[in-house]
Design a protein around this motif. Structure first.
Motif, mmCIF file in Angstrom:
data_model
loop_
_atom_site.group_PDB
_atom_site.id
_atom_site.type_symbol
_atom_site.label_atom_id
_atom_site.label_comp_id
_atom_site.label_asym_id
_atom_site.label_seq_id
_atom_site.Cartn_x
_atom_site.Cartn_y
_atom_site.Cartn_z
ATOM 1 N N THR A 45 0.826 -1.203 0.000
ATOM 2 C CA THR A 45 0.000 0.000 0.000
ATOM 3 C C THR A 45 0.864 1.259 0.000
ATOM 4 O OG1 THR A 45 -1.737 -1.163 1.191
ATOM 5 C CG2 THR A 45 -1.806 1.254 1.238
ATOM 6 N N LEU A 46 1.875 1.293 0.859
ATOM 7 C CA LEU A 46 2.740 2.465 0.937
ATOM 8 C C LEU A 46 3.517 2.686 -0.358
ATOM 9 C CD1 LEU A 46 4.034 2.037 4.598
ATOM 10 C CD2 LEU A 46 2.366 3.705 3.769
ATOM 11 N N SER A 47 3.997 1.608 -0.974
ATOM 12 C CA SER A 47 4.736 1.764 -2.229
ATOM 13 C C SER A 47 3.815 2.235 -3.349
ATOM 14 C CB SER A 47 5.429 0.465 -2.618
ATOM 15 O OG SER A 47 4.493 -0.535 -2.911
ATOM 16 N N THR A 48 2.549 1.838 -3.325
ATOM 17 C CA THR A 48 1.588 2.326 -4.312
ATOM 18 C C THR A 48 1.358 3.817 -4.136
ATOM 19 O OG1 THR A 48 0.485 0.190 -4.426
ATOM 20 C CG2 THR A 48 -0.775 2.094 -5.166
ATOM 21 N N ILE A 49 1.243 4.263 -2.902
ATOM 22 C CA ILE A 49 1.032 5.692 -2.637
ATOM 23 C C ILE A 49 2.230 6.505 -3.113
ATOM 24 C CG2 ILE A 49 0.805 7.416 -0.802
ATOM 25 C CD1 ILE A 49 -0.864 5.312 0.730
ATOM 26 N N VAL A 50 3.441 6.026 -2.832
ATOM 27 C CA VAL A 50 4.637 6.748 -3.259
ATOM 28 C C VAL A 50 4.780 6.688 -4.779
ATOM 29 C CG1 VAL A 50 7.163 6.724 -3.169
ATOM 30 C CG2 VAL A 50 5.863 6.501 -1.085
ATOM 31 N N GLY A 51 4.393 5.572 -5.382
ATOM 32 C CA GLY A 51 4.543 5.401 -6.824
ATOM 33 C C GLY A 51 3.550 6.181 -7.665
ATOM 34 N N HIS A 52 2.456 6.618 -7.088
ATOM 35 C CA HIS A 52 1.472 7.414 -7.808
ATOM 36 C C HIS A 52 1.503 8.845 -7.263
ATOM 37 C CE1 HIS A 52 -0.044 3.355 -8.619
ATOM 38 N NE2 HIS A 52 -0.524 3.895 -9.736
ATOM 39 N N PRO A 53 2.063 9.768 -8.012
ATOM 40 C CA PRO A 53 2.208 11.148 -7.517
ATOM 41 C C PRO A 53 0.890 11.807 -7.120
ATOM 42 C CG PRO A 53 3.482 10.831 -9.515
ATOM 43 C CD PRO A 53 2.679 9.591 -9.334
ATOM 44 N N SER A 54 -0.209 11.439 -7.766
ATOM 45 C CA SER A 54 -1.485 12.061 -7.396
ATOM 46 C C SER A 54 -1.928 11.632 -5.996
ATOM 47 C CB SER A 54 -2.561 11.728 -8.423
ATOM 48 O OG SER A 54 -2.723 10.336 -8.529
ATOM 49 N N LEU A 55 -1.668 10.359 -5.634
ATOM 50 C CA LEU A 55 -1.997 9.909 -4.274
ATOM 51 C C LEU A 55 -1.113 10.598 -3.235
ATOM 52 C CD1 LEU A 55 -2.512 6.066 -4.788
ATOM 53 C CD2 LEU A 55 -4.243 7.760 -4.229
ATOM 54 N N THR A 56 0.163 10.755 -3.578
ATOM 55 C CA THR A 56 1.078 11.443 -2.661
ATOM 56 C C THR A 56 0.649 12.896 -2.475
ATOM 57 O OG1 THR A 56 2.851 10.030 -3.490
ATOM 58 C CG2 THR A 56 3.515 11.907 -2.178
ATOM 59 N N SER A 57 0.262 13.554 -3.555
ATOM 60 C CA SER A 57 -0.210 14.941 -3.457
ATOM 61 C C SER A 57 -1.479 15.038 -2.627
ATOM 62 C CB SER A 57 -0.478 15.508 -4.855
ATOM 63 O OG SER A 57 0.698 15.549 -5.598
#
Length: 87
Positions: A41-53
Motif C-alpha cells: 500500500t505504501l509503495s503504491t502511494i509513493v509510486g502514484h504522484p497524485s496519491l502522494t499529493s
C-alpha cells in the motif's frame, strides 16, 4: 492424470511466488502478511504522484516531506516483529 495436474499446479504456484514476493506461503505468519500488505500500500502511494499529493494536501505538508515519511514508514510498517517462541 491427477499427478500431472498436481505437478502443474505446484509449478504455477512456485512461479507466482518467484514473480510476486507478497503472495505468501503456508508458513507465513500474520505479522509477515500484514507487513507485506502495508508495504504494498505504501509503495503504491509513493509510486502514484497524485496519491502522494492528495495525502500531502490532507496533512497540510509538502509533497516531498510526505513522500519521505511514507518511505521511512516502509522499514517497519507494523512495528517491531513479535518475539518468536522456540518450542
Amino acid at each position: 492424470m491427477s499427478s500431472e495436474l498436481r505437478y502443474t499446479a505446484n509449478t504455477q504456484l512456485e512461479h507466482l511466488h518467484a514473480r510476486y514476493t507478497g503472495t505468501g506461503h503456508a508458513d507465513l505468519s500474520k505479522y509477515e502478511w500484514l507487513t507485506h500488505q502495508h508495504r504494498d500500500t505504501l509503495s503504491t502511494i509513493v509510486g502514484h504522484p497524485s496519491l502522494t499529493s492528495y495525502l500531502a494536501i490532507a496533512d497540510g505538508e509538502a509533497t516531498g516531506r510526505t513522500r519521505f515519511e511514507i518511505t521511512e514508514r516502509m522499514v517497519q510498517p507494523c512495528g517491531p516483529p513479535p518475539a518468536k517462541d522456540d518450542d
